[in-house]
Design a protein around this motif. Structure first.
Motif, short mmCIF file in Angstrom:
data_model
loop_
_atom_site.label_atom_id
_atom_site.label_comp_id
_atom_site.label_asym_id
_atom_site.label_seq_id
_atom_site.Cartn_x
_atom_site.Cartn_y
_atom_site.Cartn_z
N UNK A 109 -5.82 -13.57 19.95
CA UNK A 109 -5.14 -12.87 21.04
C UNK A 109 -6.12 -12.70 22.19
N UNK A 110 -5.57 -12.64 23.39
CA UNK A 110 -6.37 -12.46 24.59
C UNK A 110 -5.66 -11.45 25.48
N UNK A 111 -6.43 -10.65 26.22
CA UNK A 111 -5.81 -9.69 27.14
C UNK A 111 -5.17 -10.45 28.30
N UNK A 112 -4.27 -9.77 29.01
CA UNK A 112 -3.56 -10.40 30.13
C UNK A 112 -4.52 -10.95 31.19
N UNK A 113 -5.64 -10.27 31.39
CA UNK A 113 -6.60 -10.74 32.40
C UNK A 113 -7.59 -11.77 31.84
N UNK A 114 -7.45 -12.12 30.57
CA UNK A 114 -8.29 -13.12 29.89
C UNK A 114 -9.78 -12.75 29.89
N UNK A 115 -10.06 -11.45 29.85
CA UNK A 115 -11.45 -11.00 29.83
C UNK A 115 -11.89 -10.50 28.45
N UNK A 116 -10.94 -10.41 27.52
CA UNK A 116 -11.24 -9.95 26.16
C UNK A 116 -10.41 -10.77 25.18
N UNK A 117 -10.98 -11.03 24.02
CA UNK A 117 -10.26 -11.80 22.99
C UNK A 117 -10.50 -11.19 21.62
N UNK A 118 -9.62 -11.54 20.69
CA UNK A 118 -9.73 -11.04 19.32
C UNK A 118 -9.26 -12.14 18.36
N UNK A 119 -9.96 -12.23 17.23
CA UNK A 119 -9.55 -13.11 16.14
C UNK A 119 -9.40 -12.24 14.89
N UNK A 120 -8.34 -12.50 14.13
CA UNK A 120 -8.07 -11.68 12.95
C UNK A 120 -7.73 -12.58 11.77
N UNK A 121 -8.29 -12.23 10.62
CA UNK A 121 -7.97 -12.87 9.34
C UNK A 121 -7.20 -11.84 8.52
N UNK A 122 -6.09 -12.24 7.92
CA UNK A 122 -5.26 -11.31 7.15
C UNK A 122 -5.93 -10.83 5.87
N UNK A 123 -6.88 -11.56 5.37
CA UNK A 123 -7.54 -11.18 4.12
C UNK A 123 -6.79 -11.68 2.91
N UNK A 181 -11.69 -7.34 0.52
CA UNK A 181 -11.13 -8.44 1.32
C UNK A 181 -9.61 -8.39 1.46
N UNK A 182 -8.94 -7.36 0.92
CA UNK A 182 -7.50 -7.26 1.14
C UNK A 182 -7.20 -6.78 2.56
N UNK A 183 -8.19 -6.18 3.21
CA UNK A 183 -8.04 -5.69 4.58
C UNK A 183 -8.34 -6.82 5.56
N UNK A 184 -7.81 -6.69 6.77
CA UNK A 184 -8.08 -7.67 7.81
C UNK A 184 -9.58 -7.72 8.13
N UNK A 185 -10.03 -8.92 8.49
CA UNK A 185 -11.37 -9.11 9.02
C UNK A 185 -11.17 -9.35 10.52
N UNK A 186 -11.86 -8.57 11.34
CA UNK A 186 -11.59 -8.58 12.78
C UNK A 186 -12.86 -8.88 13.56
N UNK A 187 -12.70 -9.77 14.54
CA UNK A 187 -13.79 -10.15 15.44
C UNK A 187 -13.25 -10.01 16.86
N UNK A 188 -13.96 -9.27 17.70
CA UNK A 188 -13.51 -9.11 19.08
C UNK A 188 -14.68 -9.13 20.04
N UNK A 219 -18.30 -8.74 15.36
CA UNK A 219 -17.41 -8.33 14.27
C UNK A 219 -17.07 -6.87 14.43
N UNK A 220 -15.81 -6.52 14.16
CA UNK A 220 -15.34 -5.15 14.25
C UNK A 220 -15.04 -4.59 12.87
N UNK A 221 -14.42 -5.39 11.99
CA UNK A 221 -14.09 -4.94 10.63
C UNK A 221 -14.47 -6.05 9.66
#
Length: 154
Positions: free
Chosen positions: A81-95, A120-127, A131-133
């Protein structure tokens, strides 16, 4: 009976090891994707405006990365996902539970708090290039400065 108990311990250790290898692959995939996304942004002055991981692959391959994994080791497609202004992005793995948590559905400029999830049942998040989670035991995914700020999983 002792042999059966020993065999169960070996099977559990092997399963745990396999799960850890899957987590390591997700972490490596996200680092690879992030390097390509950052390289793209260096040329275009914004992050790729992709609505899915497949679109992201199209924007990055082959100029910035080749053979980008679009599915996690459990078989679920990563989310980008990317913000509307394309200045931030996120990648997520469902686990390993194959389900995305609703917490990360909305893309915001402010990244989620850095947290260690129980497993690992929780999402792994990179933004935004960090890494965030991540699951417990993978604290090294955070930089040394970030480790001091990690909060308990909520």
């Amino acid at each position: 009976m002792m042999i059966r108990a020993g065999l169960m311990l070996v099977l559990l250790a092997t399963a745990d090891e396999a799960e850890q290898l899957k987590i390591k692959r997700v972490l490596a995939d996200f680092r690879t994707m992030a390097a390509a996304v950052e390289a793209y942004a260096g040329e275009h002055h914004e992050y790729p405006r992709a609505a899915s991981i497949q679109e992201l692959r199209g924007a990055l391959d082959p100029r910035y990365v080749q053979g980008l994994h679009v599915t996690d080791p459990w078989g679920t497609e990563y989310r980008y996902a990317v913000t509307d202004d394309a200045r931030h992005y996120r990648m997520v793995c469902a686990g390993s539970d194959l389900k995305f948590e609703k917490t990360y559905d909305k893309m915001k400029a402010d990244p989620p708090k850095q947290q260690l999830s129980p497993d690992a049942t929780y999402d792994i998040v990179y933004q935004d290039n960090g890494f965030r989670v991540v699951p417990e035991g993978f604290e090294k995914a955070f930089t040394q400065h970030e480790i001091r700020r990690v909060v308990p999983f909520q």
